[in-house]
Design an enzyme around this catalytic site. Structure first.
Site, short mmCIF file in Angstrom:
data_model
loop_
_atom_site.label_atom_id
_atom_site.label_comp_id
_atom_site.label_asym_id
_atom_site.label_seq_id
_atom_site.Cartn_x
_atom_site.Cartn_y
_atom_site.Cartn_z
N HIS A 50 22.46 38.79 24.26
CA HIS A 50 21.09 39.13 23.91
C HIS A 50 21.03 40.60 23.52
CE1 HIS A 50 21.21 39.91 28.40
NE2 HIS A 50 20.75 41.04 27.96
P1 TYD Z 1 20.36 37.88 32.01
O1 TYD Z 1 19.89 39.22 31.59
O2 TYD Z 1 20.16 36.76 31.04
O3 TYD Z 1 21.89 37.94 32.46
P2 TYD Z 1 23.25 38.23 31.64
O4 TYD Z 1 22.93 39.20 30.57
O5 TYD Z 1 24.17 38.80 32.63
O6 TYD Z 1 23.78 36.96 31.11
O7 TYD Z 1 19.68 37.53 33.40
C1 TYD Z 1 20.01 36.37 34.14
C2 TYD Z 1 18.77 35.95 34.92
O8 TYD Z 1 18.40 36.95 35.86
C3 TYD Z 1 17.56 35.70 34.03
O9 TYD Z 1 16.87 34.57 34.54
C4 TYD Z 1 16.71 36.94 34.23
C5 TYD Z 1 17.07 37.40 35.63
N1 TYD Z 1 17.03 38.86 35.79
C6 TYD Z 1 16.06 39.44 36.62
O10 TYD Z 1 15.22 38.74 37.22
N2 TYD Z 1 16.06 40.78 36.78
C7 TYD Z 1 16.96 41.60 36.17
O11 TYD Z 1 16.92 42.83 36.35
C8 TYD Z 1 17.94 40.99 35.29
C9 TYD Z 1 18.95 41.84 34.56
C10 TYD Z 1 17.93 39.64 35.15
#
Ligand code: TYD
Length: 134
Positions: A50
């Site tokens: 993303h």
């Molecule tokens: P995501 O940013 O998609 O993870 P990655 O980039 O590591 O694949 O986040 C995973 C999940 O965690 C998503 O449901 C959003 C949640 N999240 C939070 O609630 N708070 C945060 O600070 C972050 C980074 C993610």
């Protein structure tokens, strides 16, 4: 300008071990509002995929390593985060993916703002479209 912006971090410490300090608006080019970390990552399971509209982040593997891939819509670059003093800036509007997590990797991320799902761009085609319009 290069997509890979590494922070210049001093490794302090002595015979007792290493110590690394990161300070707001000094080592880190923004005020830190949030800290999160990834643990228990799985072999062969990449993460990220993303970009953020406004959020700026700094990522560092405080333990283990992973391969950070960055893409601003015009060029791509990658860097191994393989040392606790090797922190990379993930700027806004940069698509990022983390690959090849080692066992026991702990990826620490410092973020310029609170979590906000509205700030995410999770579709790569949407991301490319937005970078072309900017
Ligand atoms: P995501 O940013 O998609 O993870 P990655 O980039 O590591 O694949 O986040 C995973 C999940 O965690 C998503 O449901 C959003 C949640 N999240 C939070 O609630 N708070 C945060 O600070 C972050 C980074 C993610």
């Amino acid at each position: 300008m290069s997509l890979i912006k590494l922070l210049d971090i001093a490794t302090l410490g002595d015979e007792r071990g290493h110590l690394i300090a990161l300070e707001n608006n000094r080592d880190v080019p923004f005020s830190i509002k949030r800290v999160y970390y990834l643990t228990e990552t799985q072999k062969g399971v990449p993460r990220g995929f993303h970009a953020h509209k406004e959020l700026v982040q700094v990522a560092v593997c405080v333990s283990g390593r992973c391969l950070m891939k960055l893409d601003d819509g015009f060029s791509e670059a990658e860097v191994w985060l393989d040392a606790p003093n090797k922190a990379v800036v993930i700027d806004k509007m940069v698509w990022h993916e983390m690959h090849e997590f080692s066992a026991n990797c702990v990826l620490l991320v410092l973020a310029s703002d609170f979590y906000d799902e509205q700030d995410y761009i999770r579709n790569y085609d949407d991301f490319l479209e937005l970078t072309k319009r900017a």
